[in-house]
Design an enzyme around this catalytic site. Sequence first.
Site, PDB file in Angstrom:
ATOM      1  N   HIS A  86       0.879  -1.163   0.000  1.00  0.00           N
ATOM      2  CA  HIS A  86       0.000   0.000   0.000  1.00  0.00           C
ATOM      3  C   HIS A  86       0.921   1.218   0.000  1.00  0.00           C
ATOM      4  CE1 HIS A  86      -3.208  -2.781   1.817  1.00  0.00           C
ATOM      5  NE2 HIS A  86      -3.459  -2.574   0.544  1.00  0.00           N
ATOM      6  N   GLU A  89       1.560   3.407   2.996  1.00  0.00           N
ATOM      7  CA  GLU A  89       2.036   2.804   4.239  1.00  0.00           C
ATOM      8  C   GLU A  89       3.552   2.686   4.098  1.00  0.00           C
ATOM      9  OE1 GLU A  89      -0.457  -0.686   4.691  1.00  0.00           O
ATOM     10  OE2 GLU A  89      -2.248   0.549   4.475  1.00  0.00           O
ATOM     11  N   HIS A 218       2.996  -3.461   6.596  1.00  0.00           N
ATOM     12  CA  HIS A 218       1.921  -2.482   6.397  1.00  0.00           C
ATOM     13  C   HIS A 218       1.901  -1.482   7.549  1.00  0.00           C
ATOM     14  CE1 HIS A 218      -0.373  -4.561   3.074  1.00  0.00           C
ATOM     15  NE2 HIS A 218       0.520  -5.465   3.405  1.00  0.00           N
ATOM     16  N   GLU A 310       1.644  -5.175  10.801  1.00  0.00           N
ATOM     17  CA  GLU A 310       1.122  -3.805  10.884  1.00  0.00           C
ATOM     18  C   GLU A 310       2.033  -3.071  11.860  1.00  0.00           C
ATOM     19  OE1 GLU A 310      -1.394  -2.498   9.206  1.00  0.00           O
ATOM     20  OE2 GLU A 310      -2.257  -4.293   8.292  1.00  0.00           O
TER      21      GLU A 310
HETATM   22 ZN   LIG Z   1      -1.780  -2.108   4.143  1.00  0.00          ZN
END
Ligand SMILES: [Zn+2]
Length: 430
Positions: A86, A89, A218, A310
């Site tokens: 992404h 990110e 991410h 994350e």
């Molecule tokens: Zn992501």
Amino acid sequence: DGDLFYLLMLILSPEEPSTIIQFTYTSNAQMYSLLKRTAAKCSHISQVYSIGRSTEGRDLLVIEFTDNPGQHELLEPEIKLVGNMHGNEVLGRQLLIYLAQYLCSEYILGNQRIQTLINTTRIHLLASMNPDGYELAAAEGHLFNGWISGRANAQNIDLNRNFPDLTSLFYRNRRSRHYRIDHIPIPDAYWFGKVAPETYAVMKWIRALPFVQSASLHGGELVISYPFDFSRDVHEEKMFSPTPDEQAFKQLARTYADAHATMSNNDTDRCGASFYRTRGIINGALWYSFAGGMSDFNYLHTNCLEITVELGCDKFPSEAELYPEWKRNKEALLSFMESVHRGIKGVVKDTDGNGIKGATISIRGIRKDVTTAEDGDYWRLLNPGTHIMTATAKGFSRVSKRVHLPHTMNKAGRVDFVLEKVGPVLHHPV
Ligand SMILES: [Zn+2]
Ligand SMILES: *[C@@H]1O[C@H](CO)[C@@H](O)[C@H](O)[C@H]1NC(C)=O
Ligand SMILES: *[C@@H]1O[C@H](CO)[C@@H](O)[C@H](O)[C@H]1NC(C)=O
């Protein structure tokens, strides 16, 4: 006025030389040149290669670290870390750029831990899977980039929804007795949809190398999630949906979360959600379900176990946060890479001593097989305990072994198999 400029020295001791990394953001052009310079400085253990191009023609550049760059070595496990899927990110992308510089410098400086890691592992870092999205997000910058802008690729495709949805196929067929859930083929219908060039490049890469484990980095939360990401009940958006390798995935997720400075802490409210009961890890579908993700695809199409990291609430942290974030994640990244030397590995050979490619290794009680690579070598991430392993290959007899994997193992156990040729003997007229 004046750029914030973080030139930080990781000082081992006053007399020893140290790795110097500049903890700033890196434009696409700077990233390419930095990775190429790093590979050149460490050409005995590193090289860069491109796996393809983004929609707008930017390289998807991988830097590789191992003792013999450019080739797979028998029994040496391969891992990958992917950042910036992404585009907005951005922390994972920076961490991988710092990691590349760190690995190169520390190897040269004689850091035994890093040398051992690189001498025994083939590490591939794709710092940016979505350089086009990054371009958009970076133009807005830390203060103005929102939750969405730059997330997708330049065709507005969310890359983490764009992989073939093999998880639905798995759910549909899992009750039939002989359904194999390793290497599920990509259905033809997938190619009628829009396949992003970034997705295509990564799929080709995933299929080309015998990756054992992987992490996709991410931002937006502080947690590790692991497959399945797609819920086993279409009507339930949050439902525990484990793979047959739930134990191995949990262990892999724990490895990162526990070595991270704060991820497994018992604070109840971080970015909105609460993960304190499981100390910073969660099954993907139990968190929120989505189809077409990269991790589910890795698991059902290849041997590779991929977790999603994350890294924090802020998708685009301020530059001042980059060095503290490196410190929070450095040990976790190293531990994660080292953890590939767990479980069992070995070679499947015929009676003449030739490796058998594509042989199947199954574990009783875990309905997911792994297959051998080009030279007959395999890796099976497994938790400690007693396991019944079976090796089979087309045209060969099957062989089973009972294996005890002790808790105290600090490297993968070695279990080889020799299979005998069977089947009809064909008599050709002379
Ligand atoms: Zn992501
Ligand atoms: C890693 O390999 C290099 C090259 O073979 C060797 O010189 C070095 O001593 C090895 N380091 C460790 C810690 O095994
Ligand atoms: C963790 O936090 C929860 C909620 O505040 C609390 O009930 C629990 O006792 C805490 N556990 C530990 C081990 O501190």
